[in-house]
Design an enzyme around this catalytic site. Structure first.
Site, short mmCIF file in Angstrom:
data_model
loop_
_atom_site.label_atom_id
_atom_site.label_comp_id
_atom_site.label_asym_id
_atom_site.label_seq_id
_atom_site.Cartn_x
_atom_site.Cartn_y
_atom_site.Cartn_z
CG ASN A 12 -1.69 1.24 1.43
OD1 ASN A 12 -1.78 2.06 0.53
ND2 ASN A 12 -2.28 1.39 2.61
CE LYS A 14 0.10 3.32 4.75
NZ LYS A 14 0.15 3.46 6.18
CG HIS A 98 -5.62 1.72 5.45
ND1 HIS A 98 -5.16 2.66 6.35
CD2 HIS A 98 -4.61 0.84 5.26
CE1 HIS A 98 -3.93 2.36 6.68
NE2 HIS A 98 -3.56 1.26 6.04
CD GLU A 100 -2.76 5.36 6.95
OE1 GLU A 100 -2.85 5.42 5.70
OE2 GLU A 100 -1.77 4.91 7.55
CD GLU A 170 -3.40 -2.85 7.56
OE1 GLU A 170 -2.31 -3.07 7.04
OE2 GLU A 170 -4.03 -1.80 7.40
N GLY A 176 2.68 1.86 10.85
CA GLY A 176 3.61 2.97 10.69
C GLY A 176 4.33 3.36 11.97
CB SER A 216 5.58 -2.18 11.89
OG SER A 216 5.12 -0.87 12.16
N GLY A 237 2.83 -1.22 4.35
CA GLY A 237 2.86 0.20 4.04
C GLY A 237 4.29 0.65 3.77
N GLY A 238 4.94 1.20 4.78
CA GLY A 238 6.26 1.81 4.61
C GLY A 238 7.27 0.95 3.86
C1 PEP Z 1 -0.65 -0.07 6.32
O1 PEP Z 1 -0.78 1.13 6.22
O2 PEP Z 1 -1.52 -0.83 5.89
C2 PEP Z 1 0.52 -0.56 7.01
C3 PEP Z 1 0.51 -1.78 7.45
O3 PEP Z 1 1.58 0.32 7.16
P1 PEP Z 1 3.03 -0.03 7.75
O4 PEP Z 1 3.50 -1.29 7.08
O5 PEP Z 1 3.87 1.15 7.37
O6 PEP Z 1 2.88 -0.20 9.21
#
Ligand code: PEP
Length: 254
Positions: A12, A14, A98, A100, A170, A176, A216, A237-238
């Site tokens: 993702n 973002k 999600h 966010e 999640e 994040g 993460s 994500g990251g």
């Molecule tokens: C996400 O936003 O779905 C996510 C899991 O982010 P991160 O891997 O950065 O924690």
């Protein structure tokens, strides 16, 4: 590693990457993961890069996902994107609910279920996110929150639609933050969610549905998380913003 369900690992991106940056990243990811057959690999760039990313991954083992969509098909909904518009770019998956979007856009379970139905009607596969806040976990309410989100977000889906749906657990406190759920915490939540799918639909569907873990995920923790019996992939994500870290997660999960 031998898994009951094929792993699905999605990146993702973002609100990151210009079109040029997206082309560079996906070109690199494609080269780096060309030989991987054991995992369904999905990248979810911002809307603006879908068209160009779609061209790069044509005839590859990488599938395209979007990060959101409208529950409406068309009309006076300024700023929204419909499922049919995503289909024009050969999008196959769409992330819905999600945390966010639940937090900043105040998306409700009811809205997410409408989006999921609209996605299925357009033959897009939703990836529906659920997860508790730190305060929920600390007050012992994790299962209660997950149950409300799962019931609400999946409301109205048929058994056939549920089979084509992926869930993503999640925990919000792990997104994040660099703080990952332990493998045992992830397994416990995934088993709970799978049990719920069994109650809401049936046991066969519960056995088939894939549940990703997100929060993460990195190359260094992917193997332990993916080795849990009810963890069927990752929503990243990251670490999906660079080829090396995304590829490490996938290679360490096999
Ligand atoms: C996400 O936003 O779905 C996510 C899991 O982010 P991160 O891997 O950065 O924690």
């Amino acid at each position: 590693m031998q898994k009951e369900r094929k792993l699905i690992i999605a990146g993702n991106w973002k609100m990151n990457k210009t079109v040029a940056e997206a082309i560079d990243l996906v070109t690199d990811v494609k080269l780096s993961l060309a030989s991987v057959k054991e995992v369904d690999i999905v990248v979810c760039p911002p809307y603006t890069a879908l068209g160009e990313v779609s061209k790069v991954i044509l005839h590859s083992n990488i599938r395209l996902g979007a990060q959101n969509m409208s529950e409406q098909n068309s009309g006076a909904y300024t700023g929204e994107i419909a499922a049919g518009m995503l289909k024009e770019f050969s999008v196959r998956y769409v992330i819905l609910g999600h945390s966010e979007r639940r937090q900043y856009q105040k998306e409700s379970d009811e809205l997410i279920s409408k989006k999921a139905l609209a996605a299925h009607l357009a033959s897009l596969k939703p990836i529906i996110c659920v997860g508790e806040l730190l305060a929920d976990r600390e007050s012992g309410n994790t299962e209660k929150v997950l149950e409300t989100q799962v019931r609400g977000s999946l409301a109205g889906l048929s058994k056939e639609q549920m089979e084509e749906t992926t869930l993503a657990y999640e925990p919000v406190w792990a997104i994040g933050t660099g703080r990952t759920a332990s493998a045992a915490q992830a397994q416990e939540a995934h088993a709970f969610i799978r049990g719920l799918v069994g109650k809401l639909f049936d046991e066969t569907i519960a056995r088939r549905v894939r549940i990703q873990y997100g929060g993460s995920v990195k190359g260094s923790n992917a193997r332990e998380l993916m080795s849990q019996p009810d963890v069927d992939g990752a929503l990243v994500g990251g670490a999906s913003l660079e080829t090396r870290s995304f590829a490490d997660i996938i290679k360490n999960s096999i």
